[in-house]
Design a protein around this motif. Structure first.
Motif, PDB file in Angstrom:
ATOM      1  N   GLN A  90       1.241   2.709 -12.305  1.00  0.00           N
ATOM      2  CA  GLN A  90       0.146   2.424 -11.379  1.00  0.00           C
ATOM      3  C   GLN A  90      -0.719   1.275 -11.915  1.00  0.00           C
ATOM      4  OE1 GLN A  90      -2.314   5.844 -10.407  1.00  0.00           O
ATOM      5  NE2 GLN A  90      -4.076   4.555 -10.013  1.00  0.00           N
ATOM      6  N   MET A  91      -1.035   1.304 -13.204  1.00  0.00           N
ATOM      7  CA  MET A  91      -1.819   0.235 -13.818  1.00  0.00           C
ATOM      8  C   MET A  91      -1.067  -1.091 -13.771  1.00  0.00           C
ATOM      9  SD  MET A  91      -3.309   2.292 -17.134  1.00  0.00           S
ATOM     10  CE  MET A  91      -4.046   0.827 -17.839  1.00  0.00           C
ATOM     11  N   ASP A  92       0.230  -1.045 -14.022  1.00  0.00           N
ATOM     12  CA  ASP A  92       1.058  -2.248 -13.984  1.00  0.00           C
ATOM     13  C   ASP A  92       1.091  -2.834 -12.573  1.00  0.00           C
ATOM     14  OD1 ASP A  92       3.031  -3.955 -15.518  1.00  0.00           O
ATOM     15  OD2 ASP A  92       4.333  -3.274 -13.887  1.00  0.00           O
ATOM     16  N   PHE A  93       1.196  -1.958 -11.587  1.00  0.00           N
ATOM     17  CA  PHE A  93       1.231  -2.392 -10.184  1.00  0.00           C
ATOM     18  C   PHE A  93      -0.105  -3.027  -9.789  1.00  0.00           C
ATOM     19  CE2 PHE A  93       0.719  -1.916  -5.647  1.00  0.00           C
ATOM     20  CZ  PHE A  93       1.970  -2.194  -5.128  1.00  0.00           C
TER      21      PHE A  93
ATOM     22  N   ALA B  79       0.832  -1.210   0.000  1.00  0.00           N
ATOM     23  CA  ALA B  79       0.000   0.000   0.000  1.00  0.00           C
ATOM     24  C   ALA B  79       0.863   1.254   0.000  1.00  0.00           C
ATOM     25  CB  ALA B  79      -0.920  -0.005   1.219  1.00  0.00           C
ATOM     26  N   SER B  80       1.979   1.193   0.733  1.00  0.00           N
ATOM     27  CA  SER B  80       2.904   2.324   0.779  1.00  0.00           C
ATOM     28  C   SER B  80       3.560   2.554  -0.577  1.00  0.00           C
ATOM     29  CB  SER B  80       3.976   2.069   1.846  1.00  0.00           C
ATOM     30  OG  SER B  80       4.909   3.115   1.886  1.00  0.00           O
ATOM     31  N   GLU B  81       3.903   1.476  -1.273  1.00  0.00           N
ATOM     32  CA  GLU B  81       4.513   1.573  -2.595  1.00  0.00           C
ATOM     33  C   GLU B  81       3.522   2.159  -3.608  1.00  0.00           C
ATOM     34  OE1 GLU B  81       7.142   1.310  -5.785  1.00  0.00           O
ATOM     35  OE2 GLU B  81       7.470   1.275  -3.616  1.00  0.00           O
ATOM     36  N   LEU B  82       2.259   1.702  -3.540  1.00  0.00           N
ATOM     37  CA  LEU B  82       1.234   2.233  -4.442  1.00  0.00           C
ATOM     38  C   LEU B  82       0.984   3.711  -4.159  1.00  0.00           C
ATOM     39  CD1 LEU B  82      -0.906   1.855  -6.629  1.00  0.00           C
ATOM     40  CD2 LEU B  82      -2.490   1.090  -4.844  1.00  0.00           C
TER      41      LEU B  82
ATOM     42  N   ASP C 135      -0.439  -6.533 -11.461  1.00  0.00           N
ATOM     43  CA  ASP C 135       0.366  -7.556 -10.781  1.00  0.00           C
ATOM     44  C   ASP C 135      -0.247  -7.920  -9.426  1.00  0.00           C
ATOM     45  OD1 ASP C 135       2.121  -7.567 -12.884  1.00  0.00           O
ATOM     46  OD2 ASP C 135       3.606  -6.276 -11.929  1.00  0.00           O
ATOM     47  N   SER C 136      -0.720  -6.905  -8.703  1.00  0.00           N
ATOM     48  CA  SER C 136      -1.323  -7.154  -7.392  1.00  0.00           C
ATOM     49  C   SER C 136      -2.615  -7.947  -7.529  1.00  0.00           C
ATOM     50  CB  SER C 136      -1.611  -5.823  -6.676  1.00  0.00           C
ATOM     51  OG  SER C 136      -0.419  -5.101  -6.456  1.00  0.00           O
ATOM     52  N   LEU C 137      -3.385  -7.646  -8.575  1.00  0.00           N
ATOM     53  CA  LEU C 137      -4.642  -8.356  -8.825  1.00  0.00           C
ATOM     54  C   LEU C 137      -4.370  -9.827  -9.130  1.00  0.00           C
ATOM     55  CD1 LEU C 137      -7.678  -7.765  -9.005  1.00  0.00           C
ATOM     56  CD2 LEU C 137      -7.389  -7.429 -11.462  1.00  0.00           C
ATOM     57  N   GLU C 138      -3.352 -10.093  -9.918  1.00  0.00           N
ATOM     58  CA  GLU C 138      -2.974 -11.477 -10.224  1.00  0.00           C
ATOM     59  C   GLU C 138      -2.554 -12.215  -8.958  1.00  0.00           C
ATOM     60  OE1 GLU C 138       0.065 -11.431 -13.164  1.00  0.00           O
ATOM     61  OE2 GLU C 138      -1.242 -10.717 -14.777  1.00  0.00           O
ATOM     62  N   GLU C 139      -1.799 -11.530  -8.106  1.00  0.00           N
ATOM     63  CA  GLU C 139      -1.348 -12.147  -6.852  1.00  0.00           C
ATOM     64  C   GLU C 139      -2.527 -12.438  -5.930  1.00  0.00           C
ATOM     65  OE1 GLU C 139       1.674 -11.175  -3.111  1.00  0.00           O
ATOM     66  OE2 GLU C 139       1.663  -9.902  -4.893  1.00  0.00           O
ATOM     67  N   ILE C 140      -3.468 -11.513  -5.838  1.00  0.00           N
ATOM     68  CA  ILE C 140      -4.653 -11.708  -4.988  1.00  0.00           C
ATOM     69  C   ILE C 140      -5.503 -12.865  -5.507  1.00  0.00           C
ATOM     70  CG2 ILE C 140      -6.858 -10.668  -4.301  1.00  0.00           C
ATOM     71  CD1 ILE C 140      -5.365  -7.967  -4.196  1.00  0.00           C
ATOM     72  N   GLU C 141      -5.693 -12.928  -6.825  1.00  0.00           N
ATOM     73  CA  GLU C 141      -6.478 -14.010  -7.427  1.00  0.00           C
ATOM     74  C   GLU C 141      -5.792 -15.354  -7.218  1.00  0.00           C
ATOM     75  OE1 GLU C 141      -6.829 -12.770 -11.449  1.00  0.00           O
ATOM     76  OE2 GLU C 141      -8.547 -11.435 -11.075  1.00  0.00           O
ATOM     77  N   HIS C 142      -4.458 -15.359  -7.292  1.00  0.00           N
ATOM     78  CA  HIS C 142      -3.694 -16.584  -7.079  1.00  0.00           C
ATOM     79  C   HIS C 142      -3.830 -17.071  -5.637  1.00  0.00           C
ATOM     80  CE1 HIS C 142      -0.556 -19.567  -7.708  1.00  0.00           C
ATOM     81  NE2 HIS C 142       0.082 -19.119  -6.630  1.00  0.00           N
TER      82      HIS C 142
END
Length: 217
Positions: A184-187, A120-123, A190-197
């Protein structure tokens, strides 16, 4: 001073202060270039200028966004080749067009609500850098147009140096805003893929546990 107050002040300087800075730059430039400008301002005058500057800075940012010179949206259409090249030079990675279809406003809020503190801090850092580009860039570009007008009206090397500085810096900041939008879109992607995984793994684990439990019975 509590940590919450520190965060609040930090958010003010990261967001709202940039509107004041950008808008006030426009107003002070118009005042400075006016032959009848006062040599000294009273406190109430400064407060008034800064207050109006906040509105001017915000309105100018949104105007540039409507013209598509900048964007404040979390998602954009596939960028042109030039923006993609800037992104690659900045990140050393190619921007994937499929991210555009994957990342939307709903997915943005979905990811934000599930990020850990570090992510969240990175975003937030990416969004703050984007905000610098999409706010200060347009406001300084408008300011450079004001200086350009008076430069042609009354040429001086000082006015020329201010104009060149404002125009070049505003272009850099606007390009930075576009790069940060893609980042931001790339982040988010990647985060969405990780959450879905992770969600899929938890579902499989739950299914496996339930199956084992049924076999035991």
């Amino acid at each position: 001073m509590s940590s919450e107050l520190v965060k609040l002040i930090g958010k003010f300087f990261a967001r709202d202060f940039l509107y004041i800075l950008g808008g006030s730059t426009i107003i002070f430039s118009m005042i400075y270039l006016n032959e009848k400008a006062p040599s000294k301002f009273e406190t109430y005058q400064l407060i008034g200028i800064l207050s109006v500057g906040y509105v001017v800075g915000y309105a100018n940012q949104q105007f540039y966004s409507i013209l598509r010179i900048t964007t404040t949206a979390p998602r954009i259409k596939p960028p042109n080749k030039f923006i993609k090249k800037l992104f690659k030079r900045f990140t050393y990675d190619d921007f994937r067009d499929e991210i555009v279809e994957k990342v939307g406003r709903r997915s943005f809020f979905k990811v934000v609500s599930q990020l850990n503190e570090k992510s969240a801090s990175e975003l937030e850092r990416i969004i703050n850098l984007k905000h610098i580009g999409t706010t200060t860039g347009p406001n300084w570009m408008t300011t450079s147009f004001i200086w350009a007008y008076f430069l042609f009206k009354d040429f001086s090397y000082f006015n020329l140096s201010i104009f060149v500085f404002l125009l070049s810096t505003s272009l850099i900041l606007i390009f930075l805003g576009w790069i940060m939008t893609l980042l931001q879109m790339d982040f988010i992607s990647d985060s969405l893929e990780e959450i879905e995984h992770l969600t899929k793994d938890k579902l499989n684990e739950h299914t496996y546990t339930y199956t084992k439990s049924s076999e035991t019975k």
